[in-house]
Design a protein around this motif. Structure first.
Motif, short mmCIF file in Angstrom:
data_model
loop_
_atom_site.label_atom_id
_atom_site.label_comp_id
_atom_site.label_asym_id
_atom_site.label_seq_id
_atom_site.Cartn_x
_atom_site.Cartn_y
_atom_site.Cartn_z
N UNK A 141 -9.57 4.57 1.56
CA UNK A 141 -8.13 4.36 1.44
C UNK A 141 -7.52 4.25 2.82
N UNK A 142 -6.32 3.70 2.88
CA UNK A 142 -5.66 3.50 4.16
C UNK A 142 -4.21 3.98 4.12
N UNK A 143 -4.01 5.31 4.12
CA UNK A 143 -2.63 5.83 4.14
C UNK A 143 -1.93 5.51 5.45
N UNK A 144 -0.63 5.51 5.39
CA UNK A 144 0.17 5.15 6.56
C UNK A 144 0.09 6.23 7.65
N UNK A 145 0.01 5.79 8.87
CA UNK A 145 -0.03 6.69 10.01
C UNK A 145 1.23 6.56 10.86
N UNK A 185 0.83 -1.20 0.00
CA UNK A 185 0.00 0.00 0.00
C UNK A 185 0.87 1.25 0.00
N UNK A 186 0.56 2.20 -0.87
CA UNK A 186 1.32 3.44 -0.93
C UNK A 186 1.13 4.21 0.38
N UNK A 187 2.23 4.66 0.93
CA UNK A 187 2.20 5.28 2.25
C UNK A 187 1.37 6.56 2.30
N UNK A 188 1.52 7.41 1.31
CA UNK A 188 0.89 8.74 1.37
C UNK A 188 -0.60 8.73 1.06
N UNK A 189 -1.00 8.04 -0.01
CA UNK A 189 -2.42 8.11 -0.41
C UNK A 189 -3.21 6.84 -0.09
N UNK A 190 -2.54 5.79 0.37
CA UNK A 190 -3.24 4.58 0.75
C UNK A 190 -3.75 3.74 -0.40
#
Length: 248
Positions: A129-133, A22-27
């Motif tokens: 979407x699920x961007x990185x936290x 999964x892409x970190x910024x946009x999920x």
């Protein structure tokens, strides 16, 4: 990473794979959705295999007599309940789906690793979407894989006051997932790490994260791993079906 966030070794395989895929910024997924779902299904089988809940007997997947409690109890019960056991590829095709992916994402969201973000379209449709936290779990996974690829022992990196956070600059941004060789000094690669390497190869993500890695070493670690072979077989059929689909 807070005290409640699991370390790399504590994430199950579906979580670890989905986090990397999964892409970190946009999920958004790093791979086509069908590849994400198919490989996640293989990761579920791999997780159940690693904890001793299932095993490959001949060409069929069978549940073992006893197994520890797992986050994938429903899938385990499906396998256990079949009077006629299926092949790994058949199970991959049966387990792949949007619901499985979302459930693993939501589990990581509850741990504070990713964030549940909904996007409205036309006032009705919501694309979640699920961007990185929290980047620490992913960084630990990448470090551990790199150690396995280099043949070096591994230990988790200690938190540093200068470590990048979610607001890091572009030079250290989480989206820069290509991992450079790192020195480490604790223990050799384990079955969970080699399984993740095999799944990344099956999904076509290995070269993206580790372009300079020794591919021979990676192939040796992932050789003949049945869950990843099942993923590869299923993806091959999906791509073949797409190529042969009539043009409208």
């Amino acid at each position: 990473m807070n005290a409640e966030t699991p370390k790399a070794a504590e994430l199950n395989l579906p979580q670890a794979f989905l986090l990397l895929a999964t892409k970190d910024k946009d999920g958004k997924p790093e791979v086509p959705v069908y590849a994400l779902r198919t490989t996640l299904a293989g990761a579920i089988l791999a997780e159940l295999d690693l904890i001793g809940a299932i095993g490959l007997q001949g060409k069929r997947v069978r549940a073992t007599g006893t197994a520890p409690q797992t986050d994938f109890q429903r899938e385990l019960e499906l396998i256990r309940g079949k009077s006629r056991p299926h092949t790994p590829k058949r199970w991959v095709s049966m387990l792949e789906g949007r619901a499985e992916v979302q459930r693993v994402y939501e589990g990581m969201a509850s741990l504070g690793i990713v964030e549940h973000v909904g996007e409205k379209h036309l006032g009705r449709f919501r694309a979640v979407r699920y961007p990185e936290k929290d980047h620490a779990p992913e960084a630990a996974i990448l470090q551990k894989i790199q150690a396995a690829l280099s043949g070096e022992p591994w230990e988790p990196a200690k938190p540093d006051a200068k470590a990048p956070d979610a607001g890091a600059s572009d030079a250290t941004a989480p989206d820069a997932k290509t991992h450079a060789p790192a020195k480490s000094d604790s223990k050799a690669p384990d079955a969970r790490t080699t399984a993740l390497i095999a799944l990344l190869q099956a999904a076509g993500l290995f070269g993206k994260f580790f372009p300079a890695a020794d591919r021979v070493r990676a192939d040796e670690l992932a050789k003949d791993y049945w869950p990843s072979r099942a993923v590869e077989d299923e993806l091959r059929l999906i791509r073949l079906a797409e190529e042969e689909a009539p043009t409208l």
